[in-house]
Design a protein around this motif. Structure first.
Motif, PDB file in Angstrom:
ATOM      1  N   SER B 231      -4.470   2.080 -22.371  1.00 19.39           N
ATOM      2  CA  SER B 231      -5.583   1.031 -23.088  1.00 19.39           C
ATOM      3  C   SER B 231      -5.541   2.217 -24.985  1.00 19.39           C
ATOM      4  O   SER B 231      -5.626   1.485 -25.599  1.00 19.39           O
ATOM      5  N   LEU B 235      -4.480  -1.035 -27.173  1.00 14.58           N
ATOM      6  CA  LEU B 235      -5.142  -1.338 -27.595  1.00 14.58           C
ATOM      7  C   LEU B 235      -5.964  -0.872 -28.744  1.00 14.58           C
ATOM      8  O   LEU B 235      -6.243  -1.724 -29.497  1.00 14.58           O
ATOM      9  N   GLY B 236      -5.712  -0.012 -29.653  1.00 11.04           N
ATOM     10  CA  GLY B 236      -5.645   0.579 -30.971  1.00 11.04           C
ATOM     11  C   GLY B 236      -7.061   1.226 -31.077  1.00 11.04           C
ATOM     12  O   GLY B 236      -7.404   1.151 -32.671  1.00 11.04           O
ATOM     13  N   TRP B 237      -7.361   1.378 -30.237  1.00 13.27           N
ATOM     14  CA  TRP B 237      -8.979   1.936 -31.046  1.00 13.27           C
ATOM     15  C   TRP B 237      -8.987   3.381 -30.758  1.00 13.27           C
ATOM     16  O   TRP B 237     -10.765   3.532 -31.022  1.00 13.27           O
ATOM     17  N   TYR B 240      -9.836   5.773 -24.474  1.00 14.97           N
ATOM     18  CA  TYR B 240      -9.208   5.217 -23.279  1.00 14.97           C
ATOM     19  C   TYR B 240      -9.614   4.999 -21.869  1.00 14.97           C
ATOM     20  O   TYR B 240      -9.160   4.089 -20.250  1.00 14.97           O
TER      21      TYR B 240
END
Lengths: 186, 688, 192
Positions: B231, B235-237, B240
């Motif tokens: 994650s 997902l790049g945010w 985790y």
């Protein structure tokens, strides 16, 4: 595990579909997008942004306003994501909504007034943490009751089970000899 | 040909599972060895059948046999071989097939390992495993059939979901998760087998069950960690863990299994909590099925690739059947599950275990409630609410703190009874540690009360944890004249179970500290930069160099080269290249963040947007302290489980111990009395 | 068999199974909008693509104010050129906008997170659009309407209140039914 995360990311990325449209027409044959070295010189300077978001970010970091924006954004749900907050989501809409939070705060609205605005537009669903009122009180109450009730059960069990073995009735166990483990240092 | 072979193997495996299950039950009831042997053969046969089916599917994927429905769904000639093979688990049907294979593999392994065991425990366990297998094979023949014929055969397919072919961790995370999830079926089968056979009051099944649970738990721990890592990397945010329903679904069985691994010690040692332990095993297994249901039914999120029509109802029926079986068996055996032991005093390690179980189950309950509450609110009140990260953090951080506290207390307290003076002496050093933890947090500028509480209790647990090694090793050094590393090594080797647990505790403490620090002391900044422009961060400066593009067979990659500069000297420390990958099947790009990992923390760069002419790029930069220690902690946890569960001659001998002796030293875990190895309890007072 | 325990167990298990079965019948993405019944959010947006309806012929850039439209049913359709379902519903919207041209109904397309150039090209590709398209920089108006994605369409009654929201591609049947119900009862009272 996989699929919802997938959805989460697809939402994050919702925006750049425009990419396919715009760059496909502009640079379909050339391969997408033209390498900067090749295209850089003659391309118009103000090209639209492509990617996760087309917003020009306005995140500053240190001000008290930003801290408030962050803390409120962290409690609001990104509408196009799988459970991410406005603060965490890199999606375009989330970023724009953070912009709305910032603007309204700059206009002097309180944290609650900003939240209220989003509730009026998106419903209570927008709150990542349900309000502790009405039916939603249960979601806070039940875990607390579980801990308290469980603690009571543990207490009762510990009391009941710590009946001195010799006087307990109906035991099918002989009294175990105390183990040296609990004795003092050798 | 491949298709027919795979389909045939799947259908036969269903028949074999059903017949084998019946034979196992009959054989056990009539005590007929030939029937039992035949049912074991059914278990082995299913392993071969599923191996054939899975092999056929992989062969079909690799040879791009698009006449196979699943291959046409996830295959593509342009996808690299590596991702073609692992696309076996990139969609519903293939994941169920793989699931069935793992189940057949583990079933065959445990039945083979226990085939000579006397009594009817193993036949009944085999029956339960075959029954579970039959359910999954039924899914493969029915609603999740990967073998249906595609006619006319397409020339090419769309390829797997871009997100699942964007990172090699996808090769690791799902198999680990299935090993963990499916692995929990084994202890469930043995617990149910023990109830069915009436051998529940023997101790050997609990010894077996503990080891199998530990193995599955280790896999599940790694899987959850790998999922967090994936994650984070994909997902790049920059996070985790999002308390997403699917994450929660994998976390709940982990919590109940953790509770079981602790409370089983009380059962082995004191003969108590038998009923409770059976329930924990059953809950763990049913939560894995619930998790599978939640990811594949579309109940909590309709926008994912796994959603398909009726399969959710199959799972629901299966969960109901599992609940009925468990409750009926537990109710039928309640006398045998009665507690035999007694506590000597409320203040003892036993009580700490009870509290540990209380908080772990409360944790599970909170996660379950939070996950399902939107559904509850809609069903009862017709309202739509969200329950997300802020709720879970608020509710569970206190429970985490309590668990960390108990993690420190438990190992220090003696079994049976404790004196007030002992408690005082024991608490001093960790209390100082806790204060130091808060002070360190404050010094770094952490103000979040939750993070500070976590740090305090993590430091508390850390001091207790270290003291366990220190005291034990010191005693060895004194007794045997060993050096420090030798003493620690031998201490762990001589008390595998106990110190394996402490190693796992150490991993958890690491993760707790890293999570508290990385979430509360995060620094985020985002800016649109022109080539050559710099962007100051907290500990670095960034300089954006250029945007580049590259064509690959299955995707187009756009990257931005960004230099990381030393804040003071301006020297280039590294060049990072966050990317956006454009896949033909998906309009939106998939981000590939670029991460510079150092023990003190990560620098996480994400390319948010760029102009096609390369005139500017928007970069999101996140500085997150201590993140790598989350992954390290995950490995340490699993390593601790391996140490703790690794068979030894001593534990092998324990199986032969006559049945009703859980109370004495025979159950001996920890340091058996009289070995000359001092435990922390014994020398606790001199420490303080 | 301990029947008491079995009963407790059933009491715990049945609601959970029932709840999950209930969940199977629900779409978690279907979230009702709180807007219907409330005054429509203000819209003050610039037109970038004028419609061809005579009344609404206007130069690009002319602002549109929803609040200025009294006693008119307003259809606000959020769309984007990258949105596939928008393509599906566009013919229906255009046809109905033409059919209701002489009624007190106004249609507006509000562009959602897209560039005007893309949208103009898209409108041309779709064969034109009889109603004006408005630019919504920063999606501020979309957020004001509580938009999740596109296409979403809001029906504003003659009283200036949002009557209903429709998510997903519209059809002629749905449009006709919604518009007729909004126009019909208000007609006698409309004279007040």
């Amino acid at each position: 595990m996989i699929p919802v995360r997938m959805a989460m990311a697809t939402c994050i990325l919702r925006v750049a579909a425009a990419v396919a449209a715009s760059t496909a027409t502009a640079g379909a044959q050339a391969g997408l997008p033209p390498a900067p070295a090749a295209a850089g010189a003659e391309a118009p300077p103000s090209q639209p942004m492509i990617g996760l978001t087309t917003q020009v970010p306005t995140i500053g970091v240190d001000s008290a306003l930003e801290a408030r924006v962050k803390s409120v954004s962290a409690t609001l749900r990104c509408p196009v994501c799988q459970g991410l907050s406005l603060q965490d989501s890199p999606s375009e809409l989330a970023q724009q909504m953070r912009g709305v939070v910032r603007e309204q705060m700059a206009q002097g609205k309180s944290d609650d007034e900003v939240r209220q605005y989003f509730i009026a537009k998106y419903g209570d669903w927008i709150l990542l943490k349900p309000k502790a009122e009405g039916f939603s009180t249960l979601v806070y109450l039940l875990p607390a009751l579980f801990v308290v009730g469980g603690a009571a059960v543990v207490w009762v069990m510990a009391k009941r089970w710590s009946v001195p073995v010799a006087t307990a009735q109906g035991l099918d166990e002989p009294a175990p000899t105390p183990q040296p483990v609990s004795a003092t240092a050798p | 040909m491949t298709r027919q072979l795979g389909y045939l193997a799947t259908i036969v495996s269903l028949a074999v599972a059903i017949v084998g299950c019946g034979m196992a039950v009959l054989g056990a009831r009539r005590r007929q060895a030939s029937l039992v042997a035949a049912s074991y053969n059914a278990v082995y046969a299913n392993f071969f059948l599923l191996a054939i089916a899975t092999g056929a599917m992989i062969y079909g994927l690799v040879t791009h046999d698009f006449s196979i429905g699943y291959v046409a769904q996830v295959g593509s000639r342009a996808t690299p071989m590596f991702f073609t093979v692992i696309s076996l688990w990139s969609a519903l049907e293939g994941s169920i097939l793989f699931w069935g294979f793992v189940l057949a593999l583990l079933s065959a392994a445990v039945v083979w390992a226990n085939r000579h065991r006397e009594g009817t425990l193993v036949p009944y366990a085999a029956a339960v495993l075959l029954g579970i297998g039959a359910f999954f094979f039924l899914l493969l023949v029915g609603p999740a059939n990967p073998w249906h014929l595609v006619s006319p055969t397409p020339a090419d397919g769309p390829g797997p979901n871009p997100l699942l072919q964007n990172h090699p961790l996808m090769a690791v995370h799902p198999p680990l998760l299935y090993l963990g999830y499916v692995g929990m079926a084994i202890p469930f089968a043995f617990a149910m087998g023990a109830l069915l056979s009436g051998e529940i009051d023997r101790t050997d099944w609990i010894v077996l069950t503990r080891r199998y649970t530990l193995a599955a738990w280790a896999f599940l721990s790694l899987a959850i960690m790998a999922g967090m890592w994936w994650s984070y990397e994909v997902l790049g945010w920059g996070g985790y863990w999002a308390w997403d329903p699917v994450e929660n679904a994998s976390f709940m069985p982990w919590l109940t299994a953790t509770a079981f691994l602790h409370s089983v010690m009380v059962q082995e040692r004191r003969g108590m909590l038998k009923l409770w332990n059976v329930n924990l095993i059953a809950a763990t297994f049913l939560l894995t099925i619930l998790g599978t249901f939640l990811t594949r039914s579309g109940v909590l999120s309709s926008v994912h690739a796994f959603t398909t029509g009726t399969i959710g109802y199959y799972f629901l029926a299966f969960i109901a059947a599992g609940l009925v079986l468990t409750f009926a068996l537990v109710a039928g055996n309640s006398e045998k599950l009665a507690s035999e032991g007694r506590l000597d005093a409320p203040a003892s390690r036993e009580t700490v275990f009870l509290l540990n179980n209380l908080f772990l189950t409360a944790f599970t309950f909170t996660v379950l409630l939070g996950t399902l509450f939107p559904l509850v609110a809609e069903a009862i009140k017709g309202i739509k609410v969200s329950v997300g990260a802020p709720f879970f953090n608020q509710m569970t951080v206190p429970m985490c703190a309590a668990l960390l506290f108990l993690m420190g207390v438990g190992p220090s307290l003696p079994w049976r009874r404790t004196s007030a003076a002992q408690v005082k002496a024991l608490a001093l050093a960790p209390a100082i540690g806790a204060v130091a933890g808060v002070a360190a947090g404050l010094a770094f500028g952490i103000r979040d009360p939750f993070a500070l509480a976590t740090l305090a209790f993590a430091a508390w647990a850390l001091v207790c944890n270290v003291r366990e090694y220190q005291v034990g090793a010191a005693a060895r050094m004194k007794a045997h004249g060993e050096s420090v590393p030798v003493a620690v090594g031998r201490l762990v080797a001589a008390n595998q179970r106990r110190y394996g647990g402490y190693v796992a505790h150490f991993g958890i403490i690491m993760m707790a500290i890293a999570i508290a620090a990385s979430s509360s002391y995060k620094y985020e900044k985002e800016a649109t930069l022109k080539p050559g422009a710099t962007m100051p961060l907290r500990s670095f400066d960034l300089r954006f160099k250029e945007v580049w593009g590259r064509d690959e067979p299955h995707r187009q990659v756009i990257g931005a080269d960004v230099e990381v500069l030393d804040k003071k000297t301006g020297a280039v420390l590294a060049t990072l290249d966050p990317r956006l990958n454009f896949y033909p099947t998906q309009e939106q790009p998939v981000p590939t963040p670029s991460v510079r990992s150092r023990p003190v923390g990560d620098l996480y760069l994400n390319l948010m947007a760029f102009t096609p002419d390369g005139a500017s790029a928007t970069i999101r930069a996140i500085e997150e302290p201590l993140v790598p220690w989350i992954w390290v902690g995950g490995f340490v946890v699993a390593f601790g489980a391996v140490i703790s569960g690794w068979p030894t001659r001593r534990s092998a001998g324990r199986r032969m111990v006559p049945v009703r002796a859980p109370l004495g030293a025979a159950a001996g875990f920890g340091a058996p009395a009289g070995t000359g190895v001092a435990t922390a309890n014994q020398v606790a007072s001199p420490v303080a | 068999m301990n029947w008491k325990r079995a009963a407790i167990a059933a009491g715990v298990a049945l609601p959970i199974i029932g709840l999950l079965a209930f969940g199977m019948t629900r779409d978690p993405k279907d979230i009702p909008s709180p807007l219907p019944g409330n005054p429509a959010p203000s819209v003050e947006l610039a037109t970038f693509a004028p419609g061809d309806e005579p009344v609404l012929v206007r130069a690009a850039g002319t602002p549109v104010r929803l609040s200025a439209m009294r006693d008119t049913v307003v259809v606000v359709n959020f769309f984007a050129s990258w949105c596939m379902p928008c393509r599906v519903e566009h013919p229906a919207l255009s046809a109905i906008a033409r059919r209701y041209a002489d009624r007190p109904v106004r249609f507006f397309g509000v562009l959602y997170n897209d560039t005007e150039a893309n949208a103009r090209r898209w409108i041309d590709m779709m064969g034109g659009q009889p109603y004006p398209a408005l630019a919504d920089p920063g999606a501020r108006t979309a957020i004001d309407f509580g938009v999740y994605g596109v296409p979403e369409t809001f029906f504003v009654g003659r009283d200036g209140r949002v009557a209903s929201k429709f998510t997903g591609p519209l059809t002629e049947a749905v449009l006709t039914q919604k518009l007729d119900s909004l126009l019909a009862p208000a007609a006698p009272k409309g004279a007040e």
